[in-house]
Design a protein around this motif. Structure first.
Motif, PDB file in Angstrom:
ATOM      1  N   UNK A 150       0.826  -1.204   0.000  1.00  0.00           N
ATOM      2  CA  UNK A 150       0.000   0.000   0.000  1.00  0.00           C
ATOM      3  C   UNK A 150       0.857   1.250   0.000  1.00  0.00           C
ATOM      4  N   UNK A 151       1.967   1.231   0.740  1.00  0.00           N
ATOM      5  CA  UNK A 151       2.851   2.395   0.779  1.00  0.00           C
ATOM      6  C   UNK A 151       3.494   2.644  -0.592  1.00  0.00           C
ATOM      7  N   UNK A 152       3.860   1.562  -1.286  1.00  0.00           N
ATOM      8  CA  UNK A 152       4.440   1.716  -2.622  1.00  0.00           C
ATOM      9  C   UNK A 152       3.403   2.270  -3.594  1.00  0.00           C
ATOM     10  N   UNK A 153       2.178   1.765  -3.508  1.00  0.00           N
ATOM     11  CA  UNK A 153       1.103   2.252  -4.380  1.00  0.00           C
ATOM     12  C   UNK A 153       0.842   3.735  -4.121  1.00  0.00           C
ATOM     13  N   UNK A 154       0.840   4.127  -2.854  1.00  0.00           N
ATOM     14  CA  UNK A 154       0.638   5.540  -2.515  1.00  0.00           C
ATOM     15  C   UNK A 154       1.776   6.386  -3.098  1.00  0.00           C
ATOM     16  N   UNK A 155       3.017   5.910  -2.930  1.00  0.00           N
ATOM     17  CA  UNK A 155       4.167   6.639  -3.471  1.00  0.00           C
ATOM     18  C   UNK A 155       4.099   6.744  -4.981  1.00  0.00           C
ATOM     19  N   UNK A 156       3.694   5.647  -5.647  1.00  0.00           N
ATOM     20  CA  UNK A 156       3.590   5.639  -7.101  1.00  0.00           C
ATOM     21  C   UNK A 156       2.493   6.594  -7.574  1.00  0.00           C
ATOM     22  N   UNK A 157       1.335   6.533  -6.933  1.00  0.00           N
ATOM     23  CA  UNK A 157       0.212   7.398  -7.312  1.00  0.00           C
ATOM     24  C   UNK A 157       0.554   8.870  -7.109  1.00  0.00           C
ATOM     25  N   UNK A 158       1.164   9.174  -5.958  1.00  0.00           N
ATOM     26  CA  UNK A 158       1.560  10.555  -5.677  1.00  0.00           C
ATOM     27  C   UNK A 158       2.589  11.040  -6.696  1.00  0.00           C
ATOM     28  N   UNK A 159       3.533  10.175  -7.057  1.00  0.00           N
ATOM     29  CA  UNK A 159       4.557  10.539  -8.029  1.00  0.00           C
ATOM     30  C   UNK A 159       3.963  10.838  -9.393  1.00  0.00           C
ATOM     31  N   UNK A 160       3.020   9.992  -9.831  1.00  0.00           N
ATOM     32  CA  UNK A 160       2.357  10.212 -11.126  1.00  0.00           C
ATOM     33  C   UNK A 160       1.585  11.529 -11.112  1.00  0.00           C
ATOM     34  N   UNK A 161       0.866  11.796 -10.009  1.00  0.00           N
ATOM     35  CA  UNK A 161       0.093  13.036  -9.902  1.00  0.00           C
ATOM     36  C   UNK A 161       1.004  14.263  -9.935  1.00  0.00           C
ATOM     37  N   UNK A 162       2.099  14.200  -9.187  1.00  0.00           N
ATOM     38  CA  UNK A 162       3.053  15.315  -9.169  1.00  0.00           C
ATOM     39  C   UNK A 162       3.693  15.497 -10.540  1.00  0.00           C
ATOM     40  N   UNK A 163       4.003  14.372 -11.210  1.00  0.00           N
ATOM     41  CA  UNK A 163       4.583  14.446 -12.546  1.00  0.00           C
ATOM     42  C   UNK A 163       3.654  15.122 -13.531  1.00  0.00           C
ATOM     43  N   UNK A 164       2.381  14.745 -13.519  1.00  0.00           N
ATOM     44  CA  UNK A 164       1.388  15.391 -14.381  1.00  0.00           C
ATOM     45  C   UNK A 164       1.280  16.890 -14.072  1.00  0.00           C
ATOM     46  N   UNK A 165       1.297  17.205 -12.779  1.00  0.00           N
ATOM     47  CA  UNK A 165       1.192  18.614 -12.362  1.00  0.00           C
ATOM     48  C   UNK A 165       2.344  19.435 -12.932  1.00  0.00           C
ATOM     49  N   UNK A 166       3.569  18.918 -12.808  1.00  0.00           N
ATOM     50  CA  UNK A 166       4.727  19.654 -13.321  1.00  0.00           C
ATOM     51  C   UNK A 166       4.720  19.708 -14.845  1.00  0.00           C
ATOM     52  N   UNK A 167       4.217  18.638 -15.500  1.00  0.00           N
ATOM     53  CA  UNK A 167       4.156  18.663 -16.960  1.00  0.00           C
ATOM     54  C   UNK A 167       3.221  19.772 -17.440  1.00  0.00           C
ATOM     55  N   UNK A 168       2.080  19.902 -16.776  1.00  0.00           N
ATOM     56  CA  UNK A 168       1.149  20.983 -17.143  1.00  0.00           C
ATOM     57  C   UNK A 168       1.710  22.351 -16.771  1.00  0.00           C
ATOM     58  N   UNK A 169       2.381  22.418 -15.635  1.00  0.00           N
ATOM     59  CA  UNK A 169       2.930  23.690 -15.162  1.00  0.00           C
ATOM     60  C   UNK A 169       4.030  24.203 -16.083  1.00  0.00           C
ATOM     61  N   UNK A 170       4.823  23.263 -16.616  1.00  0.00           N
ATOM     62  CA  UNK A 170       5.960  23.654 -17.439  1.00  0.00           C
ATOM     63  C   UNK A 170       5.627  23.693 -18.924  1.00  0.00           C
ATOM     64  N   UNK A 171       4.396  23.341 -19.288  1.00  0.00           N
ATOM     65  CA  UNK A 171       4.021  23.282 -20.705  1.00  0.00           C
ATOM     66  C   UNK A 171       4.122  24.658 -21.362  1.00  0.00           C
ATOM     67  N   UNK A 172       4.754  24.693 -22.535  1.00  0.00           N
ATOM     68  CA  UNK A 172       4.834  25.922 -23.312  1.00  0.00           C
ATOM     69  C   UNK A 172       5.836  26.929 -22.805  1.00  0.00           C
ATOM     70  N   UNK A 173       6.665  26.523 -21.850  1.00  0.00           N
ATOM     71  CA  UNK A 173       7.666  27.458 -21.328  1.00  0.00           C
ATOM     72  C   UNK A 173       9.003  26.742 -21.191  1.00  0.00           C
ATOM     73  N   UNK A 174      10.070  27.432 -21.572  1.00  0.00           N
ATOM     74  CA  UNK A 174      11.395  26.842 -21.434  1.00  0.00           C
ATOM     75  C   UNK A 174      11.740  26.655 -19.968  1.00  0.00           C
ATOM     76  N   UNK A 175      11.339  27.614 -19.152  1.00  0.00           N
ATOM     77  CA  UNK A 175      11.626  27.512 -17.727  1.00  0.00           C
ATOM     78  C   UNK A 175      10.687  28.418 -16.953  1.00  0.00           C
ATOM     79  N   UNK A 176      10.189  27.928 -15.841  1.00  0.00           N
ATOM     80  CA  UNK A 176       9.381  28.738 -14.932  1.00  0.00           C
ATOM     81  C   UNK A 176      10.107  28.813 -13.600  1.00  0.00           C
ATOM     82  N   UNK A 177       9.863  29.898 -12.897  1.00  0.00           N
ATOM     83  CA  UNK A 177      10.561  30.115 -11.635  1.00  0.00           C
ATOM     84  C   UNK A 177       9.561  30.257 -10.492  1.00  0.00           C
ATOM     85  N   UNK A 178      10.016  29.863  -9.320  1.00  0.00           N
ATOM     86  CA  UNK A 178       9.219  29.994  -8.098  1.00  0.00           C
ATOM     87  C   UNK A 178       9.937  30.960  -7.165  1.00  0.00           C
TER      88      UNK A 178
END
Length: 448
Positions: free
Chosen positions: A12-40
């Protein structure tokens, strides 16, 4: 209630880590879409998101996790195989183990590629596809059959261990274990020392398994930030055919073979393989997952170390069922894209070449694509066709690895059952091995 009972299961812990990683990956892909670099902006500092998170934290965390697993592979294989070999009272048993293991691995590979070709011909993933690609793919040449046999035997075992040449390590460990078994009292002392080493290494495996959810999170976050879904969309039919055949092979073919050849309950087998399969999926490497596969086969499935120490490392090296499935579908796909009609003789040649190549190319970098190039050349298809499918191969490779290690464990159970070296009570016990999943670090701290 004890501390260990309050904790979530490793699966269950691995599944949670995997799911969270996929969600974060999608979030960053959308956040970085269309831009060479974004800053925080944080505390007056301008932090580049991609460089700091994707290429920084996610990349470093994932690579450290993979490196930690690979760190254990050579010592685990060598020590475990020496222990298993020197414990064999009948040295002729080693020949039987080799014959049964290699025979079963070749049979499952032949079934895999035959099934893949049949599915691809039925569905036709490349029919009507007009893909023009300027990409090229240069594949390293595969070794000759004579060179394969020469390369199996190490001239410097230390160098073999340093380079991670698994076949050479297996050969040296077997010979060393036989020498220990034939050395009388001296051998008994050496065997006892290796047995202690083996216990310590397996405990180290358990420690690292507790870090798996974090490692899986980093790997998934990095992958799904950079994964190009436009490429997958253009190859969706090919992608789905390969993925479907892989799932059927792992969840249907293996259980049927397990039941037919050993009489063991396949449902229990699949349930106990969950953790190892998740590891394989996230690492995309049978060798990196080998410590986890070994522990699962020993402690959860009840296979004696004298069997698993030989069959699991051998399977991680030569068992290419998942890769064979990719080759079968890819061969038909590339033939359909380029408008080449393959004959029955060509298909039989593909099956034979891919099955034998699973051993012939073992240990060669980029083994899957080298094998595919060999197959394409054998039936007169352009090797450049590999460039068409590279874009989606990364995600499929993850599933292939999960299938491959499931096959390693299945063959280990079948061979162990045939040799009377499988503990049925452990196999049937749904809680077997779970007590070692977590380490009470507070207890360790109190002892210091």
């Amino acid at each position: 209630m004890t501390t260990s009972n309050k904790k979530l299961s490793l699966t269950l812990r691995i599944v949670i880590g995997m799911t969270a990683g996929i969600a974060v990956g999608f979030f960053f892909q959308m956040l970085l879409a269309g831009a060479d670099e974004r800053h925080l902006s944080l505390l007056g500092l301008s932090i580049p998101l991609k460089a700091f998170f994707v290429d920084g934290i996610f990349h470093v965390g994932g690579e450290i996790f993979i490196a930690s697993l690979r760190m254990l592979v050579v010592p685990l294989v060598f020590v475990s195989l020496v222990c298993g070999t020197c414990s064999l009272s009948d040295t002729s048993k080693l020949g039987r183990l080799g014959g049964k293991s290699i025979g079963l691995y070749l049979i499952t590979t032949a079934i895999a590629i035959s099934f893949a070709i049949a599915a691809a011909l039925l569905i036709g993933p490349g029919v009507g596809v007009d893909m023009q690609s300027d990409a090229t793919y240069d594949v390293s040449s595969a070794p000759t059959l004579a060179q394969v046999f020469i390369n199996i035997f190490p001239n410097n075992p230390i160098q073999s261990m340093a380079s991670g040449n698994m076949l050479q390590i297996i050969v040296f460990a077997v010979l060393f274990g036989l020498a220990v078994a034939l050395s009388g009292k001296t051998g008994e002392r050496i065997a006892a020392m290796f047995s202690d080493f083996n216990e310590v290494i397996m405990k180290l495996v358990t420690l690292l398994m507790n870090l798996a959810p974090y490692g899986v999170f980093f790997l998934m976050a990095k992958l799904f930030t950079t994964l190009g879904f436009t490429t997958i969309a253009s190859l969706l039919k090919y992608f789905l055919v390969v993925l479907t055949v892989l799932i059927i092979h792992g969840l249907v073919v293996y259980p049927v073979l397990l039941k037919a050849l050993s009489g063991l309950n396949p449902i229990i087998f699949l349930k106990k393989m969950r953790d190892a399969a998740l590891f394989g999926f996230s690492t995309s490497s049978s060798n990196a997952t080998l410590p986890v596969t070994m522990e699962t086969v020993n402690k959860k499935l009840g296979v004696n170390n004298s069997i698993s120490s030989f069959t699991v490392p051998l399977g991680a090296t030569i068992n290419m069922d998942g890769t064979a499935i990719m080759q079968g579908v890819a061969t038909v796909f590339i033939a359909q894209v380029f408008g080449v009609d393959l004959t029955l003789t060509d298909f039989l040649m593909v099956i034979l070449t891919a099955t034998l190549a699973s051993i012939g190319t073992a240990g060669v970098p980029g083994v899957g694509l080298i094998m595919l190039a060999m197959v394409l050349q054998q039936v007169g298809l352009p090797v450049e066709g590999i460039a068409l499918i590279i874009g989606v191969d990364r995600l499929l490779d993850m599933t292939r690895t999960a299938v491959n290690i499931t096959g390693d464990a299945m063959v280990s159970c079948v061979v162990a059952k045939s040799e009377g070296e499988l503990d049925i009570d452990i196999y049937n016990n749904p809680r077997a091995g779970e007590k070692d999943e977590t380490i009470d670090f507070h207890h360790l701290k109190d002892q210091t």
